[in-house]
Design a protein around this motif. Structure first.
Motif, PDB file in Angstrom:
ATOM      1  N   THR A  80      65.582  33.021 -12.831  1.00  0.00           N
ATOM      2  CA  THR A  80      66.944  32.511 -12.709  1.00  0.00           C
ATOM      3  C   THR A  80      67.909  33.610 -13.142  1.00  0.00           C
ATOM      4  O   THR A  80      67.812  34.122 -14.266  1.00  0.00           O
ATOM      5  CB  THR A  80      67.158  31.261 -13.577  1.00  0.00           C
ATOM      6  OG1 THR A  80      66.359  30.192 -13.053  1.00  0.00           O
ATOM      7  CG2 THR A  80      68.616  30.826 -13.547  1.00  0.00           C
ATOM      8  N   GLU A 106      65.201  31.283  -8.428  1.00  0.00           N
ATOM      9  CA  GLU A 106      65.594  29.886  -8.533  1.00  0.00           C
ATOM     10  C   GLU A 106      66.976  29.801  -9.170  1.00  0.00           C
ATOM     11  O   GLU A 106      67.226  30.453 -10.197  1.00  0.00           O
ATOM     12  CB  GLU A 106      64.595  29.113  -9.390  1.00  0.00           C
ATOM     13  CG  GLU A 106      63.165  29.142  -8.892  1.00  0.00           C
ATOM     14  CD  GLU A 106      62.968  28.300  -7.649  1.00  0.00           C
ATOM     15  OE1 GLU A 106      63.772  27.377  -7.429  1.00  0.00           O
ATOM     16  OE2 GLU A 106      62.006  28.575  -6.906  1.00  0.00           O
ATOM     17  N   GLY A 165      64.365  28.206 -14.040  1.00  0.00           N
ATOM     18  CA  GLY A 165      63.401  29.280 -13.854  1.00  0.00           C
ATOM     19  C   GLY A 165      62.486  29.431 -15.055  1.00  0.00           C
ATOM     20  O   GLY A 165      62.729  28.866 -16.135  1.00  0.00           O
ATOM     21  N   ARG A 181      59.195  32.172 -11.567  1.00  0.00           N
ATOM     22  CA  ARG A 181      60.534  31.800 -11.097  1.00  0.00           C
ATOM     23  C   ARG A 181      61.596  32.489 -11.956  1.00  0.00           C
ATOM     24  O   ARG A 181      61.605  32.341 -13.174  1.00  0.00           O
ATOM     25  CB  ARG A 181      60.701  30.280 -11.156  1.00  0.00           C
ATOM     26  CG  ARG A 181      59.724  29.514 -10.262  1.00  0.00           C
ATOM     27  CD  ARG A 181      59.802  28.024 -10.518  1.00  0.00           C
ATOM     28  NE  ARG A 181      59.457  27.724 -11.914  1.00  0.00           N
ATOM     29  CZ  ARG A 181      59.706  26.548 -12.508  1.00  0.00           C
ATOM     30  NH1 ARG A 181      60.322  25.588 -11.855  1.00  0.00           N
ATOM     31  NH2 ARG A 181      59.343  26.360 -13.766  1.00  0.00           N
TER      32      ARG A 181
END
Length: 236
Positions: free
Chosen positions: A11, A36, A40, A9
């Motif tokens: 960010t 995300e 993350g 994930r």
């Protein structure tokens, strides 16, 4: 793909910026990553120099690694990054292209192999909207050349005027701006009666986005420390 089949994930600090949009597009091409808004596994910042401390604070608070791709950082950035790297993994990259990472390695090796009477000049060109010069990549290539020589960097930037004489051992920088050029870099080793030119041409911003994802994959699960794109290409 990770062995647990769960995507990494990501960010993004500036999801609506040019690099943020490019990284999002690159992540959509692979099931190994997801974007995300928060929480993350890896924080990625390609925003602005003044955002550095807030990004580091965010990474430290969440206990997640961070990729810093911002260029034009001030003189205090090195200490801030070193301090944060005692707690989380940090990768600082003036350029996330895997090709540029290889170029940097070649420049260091060439500078070490050639005698000091080979002058080194670095020429870079970028689009008309780029705000900093020389580019962060050009400066990083200059650092690589200085490491190869085993000497501190003595930079000559933006020569202008008359009666100029090149300082012995200096590394020169020239910056060109115009059009929509994604990024051109040439490192010129000018010796007696011959020249060696090591070059890289960025044809699309997606090469930086794909390199950023490779860096994020490298950072995921790494212990605290300060890393570079050389570490990424060494692990590929």
């Amino acid at each position: 793909m990770r062995t647990d089949q769960q995507p990494i994930r990501i960010t993004l600090v500036a999801p609506d910026g040019k690099m943020g949009r490019a990284i999002t597009a690159a992540a959509e091409e692979s099931d190994a990553f997801s974007i995300e808004p928060d929480h993350g596994d890896v924080l990625v910042d390609f925003s602005a120099p003044e955002a550095l401390q807030a990004t580091l604070d965010r990474a430290l608070a969440a206990g997640v690694p961070v990729l810093i791709g911002t260029t034009g950082l001030d003189d205090h950035a090195d200490k801030r990054l070193a301090d944060a790297a005692k707690t989380v993994a940090i990768l600082r990259a003036a350029n996330t292209s895997l090709g540029v990472a290889v170029l940097s390695d070649l420049v260091e090796r060439a500078a070490g192999a050639l005698s000091p009477d080979w002058d080194i000049e670095i020429v870079e060109m970028h689009h008309r909207m780029k705000a900093d010069a020389p580019s962060g990549t050009a400066l990083a290539l200059g650092d690589a050349a200085a490491r190869g020589r085993g000497t501190p960097i003595d930079a000559e930037r933006g020569r202008d005027g008359t009666g100029l004489k090149r300082a012995e051992g200096a590394i020169g920088f020239a910056s060109l701006r115009g059009g929509t050029v994604a990024g051109d870099h040439d490192v010129v080793f000018a010796g007696p009666d011959e020249r060696l030119i090591l070059s890289h041409r960025a044809e699309n911003r997606m090469i930086f986005a794909r390199g950023a994802l490779a860096a994020a994959r490298f950072l995921h699960g790494k212990p605290a420390g300060l890393y570079s794109m050389r570490d990424v290409i060494s692990s590929e």
